[in-house]
Scaffold this motif. Sequence first.
Motif, PDB file in Angstrom:
ATOM      1  N   GLY A  22     -12.365   9.000   4.250  1.00 55.22           N
ATOM      2  CA  GLY A  22     -11.223   9.392   3.431  1.00 55.22           C
ATOM      3  C   GLY A  22     -11.262   8.652   2.108  1.00 55.22           C
ATOM      4  O   GLY A  22     -11.798   7.542   2.035  1.00 55.22           O
ATOM      5  N   CYS A  23     -10.702   9.253   1.061  1.00 53.97           N
ATOM      6  CA  CYS A  23     -10.801   8.629  -0.259  1.00 53.97           C
ATOM      7  C   CYS A  23      -9.735   9.176  -1.209  1.00 53.97           C
ATOM      8  O   CYS A  23      -8.978  10.068  -0.846  1.00 53.97           O
ATOM      9  CB  CYS A  23     -12.183   8.868  -0.844  1.00 53.97           C
ATOM     10  SG  CYS A  23     -12.589  10.631  -0.986  1.00 53.97           S
TER      11      CYS A  23
ATOM     12  N   GLN B 237     -14.493  -1.179   9.896  1.00 58.72           N
ATOM     13  CA  GLN B 237     -14.287  -0.351   8.721  1.00 58.72           C
ATOM     14  C   GLN B 237     -15.039  -0.918   7.538  1.00 58.72           C
ATOM     15  O   GLN B 237     -15.256  -2.122   7.452  1.00 58.72           O
ATOM     16  CB  GLN B 237     -12.796  -0.439   8.358  1.00 58.72           C
ATOM     17  CG  GLN B 237     -12.017   0.830   8.526  1.00 58.72           C
ATOM     18  CD  GLN B 237     -10.747   0.784   7.704  1.00 58.72           C
ATOM     19  OE1 GLN B 237     -10.256  -0.279   7.354  1.00 58.72           O
ATOM     20  NE2 GLN B 237     -10.234   1.948   7.384  1.00 58.72           N
TER      21      GLN B 237
ATOM     22  N   GLU C 248     -14.118  -0.464   3.573  1.00 58.50           N
ATOM     23  CA  GLU C 248     -13.337   0.175   2.514  1.00 58.50           C
ATOM     24  C   GLU C 248     -13.951  -0.224   1.178  1.00 58.50           C
ATOM     25  O   GLU C 248     -14.574  -1.277   1.048  1.00 58.50           O
ATOM     26  CB  GLU C 248     -11.867  -0.270   2.579  1.00 58.50           C
ATOM     27  CG  GLU C 248     -11.120   0.368   3.719  1.00 58.50           C
ATOM     28  CD  GLU C 248      -9.619   0.549   3.447  1.00 58.50           C
ATOM     29  OE1 GLU C 248      -9.180   0.387   2.284  1.00 58.50           O
ATOM     30  OE2 GLU C 248      -8.902   0.853   4.407  1.00 58.50           O
TER      31      GLU C 248
ATOM     32  N   ALA D 223     -10.592   4.600  -4.392  1.00 56.20           N
ATOM     33  CA  ALA D 223     -10.757   3.841  -3.144  1.00 56.20           C
ATOM     34  C   ALA D 223     -11.238   4.787  -2.058  1.00 56.20           C
ATOM     35  O   ALA D 223     -11.044   6.001  -2.154  1.00 56.20           O
ATOM     36  CB  ALA D 223      -9.444   3.189  -2.733  1.00 56.20           C
ATOM     37  N   PHE D 224     -11.876   4.210  -1.072  1.00 53.81           N
ATOM     38  CA  PHE D 224     -12.321   5.016   0.068  1.00 53.81           C
ATOM     39  C   PHE D 224     -12.367   4.134   1.310  1.00 53.81           C
ATOM     40  O   PHE D 224     -12.381   2.899   1.208  1.00 53.81           O
ATOM     41  CB  PHE D 224     -13.703   5.651  -0.185  1.00 53.81           C
ATOM     42  CG  PHE D 224     -14.780   4.651  -0.507  1.00 53.81           C
ATOM     43  CD1 PHE D 224     -15.513   4.036   0.493  1.00 53.81           C
ATOM     44  CD2 PHE D 224     -15.069   4.317  -1.836  1.00 53.81           C
ATOM     45  CE1 PHE D 224     -16.500   3.110   0.195  1.00 53.81           C
ATOM     46  CE2 PHE D 224     -16.064   3.386  -2.135  1.00 53.81           C
ATOM     47  CZ  PHE D 224     -16.782   2.791  -1.128  1.00 53.81           C
ATOM     48  N   GLY D 225     -12.364   4.780   2.461  1.00 51.10           N
ATOM     49  CA  GLY D 225     -12.447   4.017   3.713  1.00 51.10           C
ATOM     50  C   GLY D 225     -13.199   4.813   4.762  1.00 51.10           C
ATOM     51  O   GLY D 225     -13.013   6.025   4.882  1.00 51.10           O
TER      52      GLY D 225
ATOM     53  N   PHE E  44      -2.975  10.449   1.787  1.00 54.24           N
ATOM     54  CA  PHE E  44      -2.767   9.052   2.191  1.00 54.24           C
ATOM     55  C   PHE E  44      -1.669   8.505   1.291  1.00 54.24           C
ATOM     56  O   PHE E  44      -1.620   8.869   0.103  1.00 54.24           O
ATOM     57  CB  PHE E  44      -4.044   8.211   1.989  1.00 54.24           C
ATOM     58  CG  PHE E  44      -5.232   8.722   2.760  1.00 54.24           C
ATOM     59  CD1 PHE E  44      -5.302   8.608   4.144  1.00 54.24           C
ATOM     60  CD2 PHE E  44      -6.307   9.311   2.087  1.00 54.24           C
ATOM     61  CE1 PHE E  44      -6.409   9.088   4.841  1.00 54.24           C
ATOM     62  CE2 PHE E  44      -7.409   9.790   2.776  1.00 54.24           C
ATOM     63  CZ  PHE E  44      -7.461   9.681   4.168  1.00 54.24           C
TER      64      PHE E  44
ATOM     65  N   LEU F 113       0.811  -1.219   0.000  1.00 56.23           N
ATOM     66  CA  LEU F 113       0.000   0.000   0.000  1.00 56.23           C
ATOM     67  C   LEU F 113       0.846   1.271   0.000  1.00 56.23           C
ATOM     68  O   LEU F 113       0.341   2.358   0.294  1.00 56.23           O
ATOM     69  CB  LEU F 113      -0.937  -0.013   1.215  1.00 56.23           C
ATOM     70  CG  LEU F 113      -2.092  -0.996   1.058  1.00 56.23           C
ATOM     71  CD1 LEU F 113      -2.594  -1.454   2.414  1.00 56.23           C
ATOM     72  CD2 LEU F 113      -3.223  -0.371   0.247  1.00 56.23           C
TER      73      LEU F 113
ATOM     74  N   GLN G 117      -8.323  -5.721  -0.179  1.00 51.95           N
ATOM     75  CA  GLN G 117      -8.311  -5.164  -1.534  1.00 51.95           C
ATOM     76  C   GLN G 117      -7.019  -5.505  -2.267  1.00 51.95           C
ATOM     77  O   GLN G 117      -7.038  -5.823  -3.456  1.00 51.95           O
ATOM     78  CB  GLN G 117      -8.518  -3.652  -1.456  1.00 51.95           C
ATOM     79  CG  GLN G 117      -9.949  -3.329  -1.085  1.00 51.95           C
ATOM     80  CD  GLN G 117     -10.050  -2.007  -0.362  1.00 51.95           C
ATOM     81  OE1 GLN G 117      -9.384  -1.789   0.638  1.00 51.95           O
ATOM     82  NE2 GLN G 117     -10.890  -1.134  -0.866  1.00 51.95           N
TER      83      GLN G 117
ATOM     84  N   SER H 222      -7.762  -2.665   3.910  1.00 54.13           N
ATOM     85  CA  SER H 222      -7.106  -2.537   2.594  1.00 54.13           C
ATOM     86  C   SER H 222      -6.405  -3.839   2.202  1.00 54.13           C
ATOM     87  O   SER H 222      -6.228  -4.122   1.017  1.00 54.13           O
ATOM     88  CB  SER H 222      -6.060  -1.421   2.619  1.00 54.13           C
ATOM     89  OG  SER H 222      -6.590  -0.240   3.144  1.00 54.13           O
TER      90      SER H 222
ATOM     91  N   PHE I 123      -1.450   5.702  -0.050  1.00 52.45           N
ATOM     92  CA  PHE I 123      -1.965   4.756  -1.051  1.00 52.45           C
ATOM     93  C   PHE I 123      -2.892   5.385  -2.089  1.00 52.45           C
ATOM     94  O   PHE I 123      -3.381   4.701  -2.982  1.00 52.45           O
ATOM     95  CB  PHE I 123      -2.658   3.574  -0.371  1.00 52.45           C
ATOM     96  CG  PHE I 123      -3.259   3.906   0.984  1.00 52.45           C
ATOM     97  CD1 PHE I 123      -2.540   3.644   2.143  1.00 52.45           C
ATOM     98  CD2 PHE I 123      -4.518   4.482   1.085  1.00 52.45           C
ATOM     99  CE1 PHE I 123      -3.071   3.953   3.395  1.00 52.45           C
ATOM    100  CE2 PHE I 123      -5.060   4.786   2.327  1.00 52.45           C
ATOM    101  CZ  PHE I 123      -4.327   4.529   3.500  1.00 52.45           C
ATOM    102  N   THR I 124      -3.164   6.687  -1.970  1.00 55.43           N
ATOM    103  CA  THR I 124      -4.004   7.361  -2.975  1.00 55.43           C
ATOM    104  C   THR I 124      -3.359   8.673  -3.413  1.00 55.43           C
ATOM    105  O   THR I 124      -2.674   9.334  -2.642  1.00 55.43           O
ATOM    106  CB  THR I 124      -5.412   7.656  -2.420  1.00 55.43           C
ATOM    107  OG1 THR I 124      -5.287   8.199  -1.111  1.00 55.43           O
ATOM    108  CG2 THR I 124      -6.278   6.418  -2.380  1.00 55.43           C
TER     109      THR I 124
ATOM    110  N   MET J 115      -6.766  -7.490  -5.762  1.00 55.18           N
ATOM    111  CA  MET J 115      -6.041  -6.982  -6.933  1.00 55.18           C
ATOM    112  C   MET J 115      -4.995  -7.986  -7.399  1.00 55.18           C
ATOM    113  O   MET J 115      -4.784  -8.176  -8.594  1.00 55.18           O
ATOM    114  CB  MET J 115      -5.406  -5.616  -6.613  1.00 55.18           C
ATOM    115  CG  MET J 115      -6.424  -4.490  -6.556  1.00 55.18           C
ATOM    116  SD  MET J 115      -5.690  -2.854  -6.547  1.00 55.18           S
ATOM    117  CE  MET J 115      -5.118  -2.713  -4.869  1.00 55.18           C
TER     118      MET J 115
HETATM  119  C1  2NL Z   1      -9.975   6.470   6.334  1.00 55.78           C
HETATM  120  C2  2NL Z   1      -9.334   6.522   5.018  1.00 55.78           C
HETATM  121  C3  2NL Z   1      -8.935   5.242   3.068  1.00 55.78           C
HETATM  122  C4  2NL Z   1      -8.291   3.859   1.240  1.00 55.78           C
HETATM  123  C5  2NL Z   1      -8.723   3.993   2.536  1.00 55.78           C
HETATM  124  C6  2NL Z   1      -7.310   2.173  -0.237  1.00 55.78           C
HETATM  125  C7  2NL Z   1      -7.134   0.832  -0.445  1.00 55.78           C
HETATM  126  C8  2NL Z   1      -6.351   0.427  -1.491  1.00 55.78           C
HETATM  127  C9  2NL Z   1      -5.749   1.308  -2.309  1.00 55.78           C
HETATM  128  C10 2NL Z   1      -5.948   2.631  -2.069  1.00 55.78           C
HETATM  129 CL1  2NL Z   1      -6.098  -1.236  -1.744  1.00 55.78          CL
HETATM  130  N1  2NL Z   1      -6.714   3.046  -1.034  1.00 55.78           N
HETATM  131  N2  2NL Z   1      -8.073   2.578   0.789  1.00 55.78           N
HETATM  132  C11 2NL Z   1      -8.090   4.971   0.467  1.00 55.78           C
HETATM  133  C12 2NL Z   1      -8.302   6.224   1.013  1.00 55.78           C
HETATM  134  C13 2NL Z   1      -8.728   6.377   2.318  1.00 55.78           C
HETATM  135  O1  2NL Z   1      -9.379   5.297   4.365  1.00 55.78           O
HETATM  136  O2  2NL Z   1     -10.086   7.455   7.003  1.00 55.78           O
HETATM  137  N3  2NL Z   1     -10.483   5.301   6.760  1.00 55.78           N
HETATM  138  C14 2NL Z   1     -11.130   5.130   8.017  1.00 55.78           C
END
Ligand code: 2NL
Length: 349
Positions: A288-289, A214, A216, A311-313, A254, A142, A179, A176, A256-257, A183
């Motif tokens: 978050g996203c 969570q 995601e 992606a978002f979580g 983040f 990630l 995910q 994540s 990962f994004t 992938m």
């Molecule tokens: C938050 C923010 C987020 C992601 C989770 C994600 C997963 C993969 C790749 C890219 Cl495999 N992104 N997940 C992306 C952005 C935000 O979570 O505050 N979560 C409670």
Amino acid sequence: MDELLQQIKNYKKEISAFISGDNNAAETFRIKYLGSKGLVKNVMAEMKKVPAENKKEFGLILNEFKLFAENKYEEIKQLTVDSGQLTVNDIDLTLPGDALPIGSRHPLSLVKNKIISIFNRLGFAVAEGPEIEDDWHNFTALNLPENHPARDMQDTFYISHPADGGTDWMLRTHTSNVQVREMEKGKLPIRIICPGRVYRNETISARAHCFFHQVEGLYVAENVSFADLKQTLYFFVQEMFGADVKIRFRPSYFPFTEPSAEMDISCLICGGVGCSVCKHTGWVEILGCGMVHPTVLENCKIDSNKYSGFAFGMGIERITMLKYQIKDLRLFSENDLRFLKQFTSAVKF
Ligand code: 2NL
């Protein structure tokens, strides 16, 4: 006198031999022996014929006889109940039955199921994966750099750690990892949501716990844009919180994004005017996203020139607290029925 004694003896024999044949046996017995014209009363009446000097002795004998009959009566009554010889007349059918206690869904499950059903309608499938994870699937894939604070022993529960000569098993800090695993399977496009429990090494308080839940989401295909992300999340908010709730995005970061954003909704309590819940801003952060970082796609053997994704979580606790105005996170894990029973009417979710 002897005659009376003999009579009592005979009655006692008769009473001993009495068989409680049916339901009315107790009543038959009562009338015959204990009723106002019953045999016990008759025998008692003989007392007046007994000479004064024998009265005391006879009194004892008669009392004993009365008790004997009464005991037998109790015995017969007991027998008819014990042997289940009850007829419809003996049961009060108008009494209310004993209600079976019906449980209720946990508020976190209600909200999780609601989230799943909303995203199902947009074509997102549910994916699940392990809660005990290795460093690659939780962090490295990630794009979480080696020195990222989330990798600190203080922030993460390590089951074993290379620093102690072990392998890198840990409790996942987000879903994540699921995910990443999807992938890596290499089957595209991917449109999934990943609900589940995650762990952080935090001091427990009203706002933080060492585990939480969570959801995601991940969409990877050709030509996926930030506009797709916004529209997807807007649909989610309208379905979850109501058609008149607004959204806004703020730039964020983040690993990962890229780009990354935080999404707010207009405050559910004051409608955006400003109150203590939204700290007088009119907005509340819910998730978050961002667009999946090309490095993350490549780490999972996906061609980042051909494919893109969003992606978002979000934390289920946070969404639930907003939806039901719950002030303390600890209520979710204390199993206090006074709290849990308040959600009985919401089982439909
Ligand atoms: C938050 C923010 C987020 C992601 C989770 C994600 C997963 C993969 C790749 C890219 Cl495999 N992104 N997940 C992306 C952005 C935000 O979570 O505050 N979560 C409670």
